[in-house]
Design a protein around this motif. Structure first.
Motif, PDB file in Angstrom:
ATOM      1  N   SER A  33      27.199  38.483  35.919  1.00 34.04           N
ATOM      2  CA  SER A  33      28.432  38.676  35.152  1.00 34.04           C
ATOM      3  C   SER A  33      28.153  38.298  33.699  1.00 34.04           C
ATOM      4  O   SER A  33      28.145  37.116  33.352  1.00 34.04           O
ATOM      5  CB  SER A  33      29.558  37.804  35.727  1.00 34.04           C
ATOM      6  N   MET A  34      27.901  39.295  32.901  1.00 35.49           N
ATOM      7  CA  MET A  34      27.504  39.042  31.513  1.00 35.49           C
ATOM      8  C   MET A  34      28.659  38.450  30.709  1.00 35.49           C
ATOM      9  O   MET A  34      29.748  39.014  30.662  1.00 35.49           O
ATOM     10  CB  MET A  34      27.049  40.340  30.858  1.00 35.49           C
ATOM     11  N   ALA A  35      28.413  37.322  30.111  1.00 41.75           N
ATOM     12  CA  ALA A  35      29.421  36.699  29.260  1.00 41.75           C
ATOM     13  C   ALA A  35      29.382  37.327  27.873  1.00 41.75           C
ATOM     14  O   ALA A  35      28.341  37.800  27.417  1.00 41.75           O
ATOM     15  CB  ALA A  35      29.166  35.201  29.154  1.00 41.75           C
ATOM     16  N   LYS A  36      30.519  37.344  27.200  1.00 39.41           N
ATOM     17  CA  LYS A  36      30.579  37.905  25.857  1.00 39.41           C
ATOM     18  C   LYS A  36      29.921  36.981  24.836  1.00 39.41           C
ATOM     19  O   LYS A  36      29.422  37.439  23.819  1.00 39.41           O
ATOM     20  CB  LYS A  36      32.035  38.163  25.467  1.00 39.41           C
ATOM     21  N   SER A  37      29.931  35.690  25.107  1.00 32.88           N
ATOM     22  CA  SER A  37      29.308  34.744  24.201  1.00 32.88           C
ATOM     23  C   SER A  37      28.866  33.518  24.984  1.00 32.88           C
ATOM     24  O   SER A  37      29.351  33.264  26.098  1.00 32.88           O
ATOM     25  CB  SER A  37      30.276  34.320  23.092  1.00 32.88           C
ATOM     26  N   GLU A  64      31.517  30.927  26.170  1.00 31.21           N
ATOM     27  CA  GLU A  64      32.281  31.149  27.398  1.00 31.21           C
ATOM     28  C   GLU A  64      31.689  30.398  28.578  1.00 31.21           C
ATOM     29  O   GLU A  64      32.415  29.929  29.455  1.00 31.21           O
ATOM     30  CB  GLU A  64      32.326  32.644  27.728  1.00 31.21           C
TER      31      GLU A  64
END
Length: 199
Positions: free
Chosen positions: A19-23, A26
């Protein structure tokens, strides 16, 4: 194998792998809770290794910092991030000192200027990053191999082979955590690490 697989899958679920985080911010609370940060700081400090000389304590107001222009050798070195210097750490904590930057292939005129400048300070702290690979840096270290000089390696410990008289400390990495540990040691804390290799 089944037990290993379950451990891996548990870790992937726990840290949201996939689940790729935006930054980074997070997921920072998950990856870097305060207890883990404190433990990491402790481990970093425990790794600091005094190879030669006495545990140093210096007056930063009368100290010259010589810091290398660091070239990245692997992805582990976070190539996409700004490389901070030890002086950056000092300034962020309200501590003033003089710093000179050293390139991998410094010319002789600049080396002579650094040597002359170093003679004006009570303390000289030279940071190295695989300096044994670069003839100009080797020449500078040998020229400043004096008892009042402290050499701190930020990568492989083999830079110590260039020294006879200077105090030599191994930090193994150029990170904010290691800079904090180095600062504590330069203020009198005892380094407790051991060399992982024979030099």
């Amino acid at each position: 194998i089944e037990a290993s697989y379950k451990r891996i899958m548990h870790a992937k679920k726990k840290y949201h792998v996939g689940s790729m985080a935006k930054s980074f911010h997070e997921i920072k609370p998950i990856l870097m809770p305060e207890v883990i940060k404190l433990k990491s700081d402790h481990i970093t400090k425990q790794s600091m290794t005094l190879v030669k000389g006495k545990a140093p304590k210096i007056d930063f107001s009368n100290a010259l910092i010589v810091f290398p222009n660091i070239s990245i050798y692997s992805l582990i070195d976070t190539y996409n991030q700004k490389q901070h210097t030890f002086n950056d750490y000092l300034q962020s904590n309200g501590i003033q000192s003089q710093q000179l930057l050293l390139s991998e292939h410094e010319d002789q005129a600049n080396l002579n200027d650094i040597i002359e400048t170093a003679s004006k300070y009570k303390h000289v702290v030279i940071f190295t990053y695989n300096s044994f690979m670069y003839p100009q840096q080797k020449a500078l270290i040998k020229a400043l191999d004096l008892e009042h000089v402290i050499v701190i390696s930020l990568r492989a410990p083999y830079d110590g082979t260039l020294l006879q008289n200077a105090t030599y400390l191994c930090a193994y990495e150029a990170t904010k955590q290691s800079f904090k540990a180095i600062y504590d040691i330069l203020n009198g804390d005892a380094p407790k690490g051991k060399l992982p290799v024979t030099i």
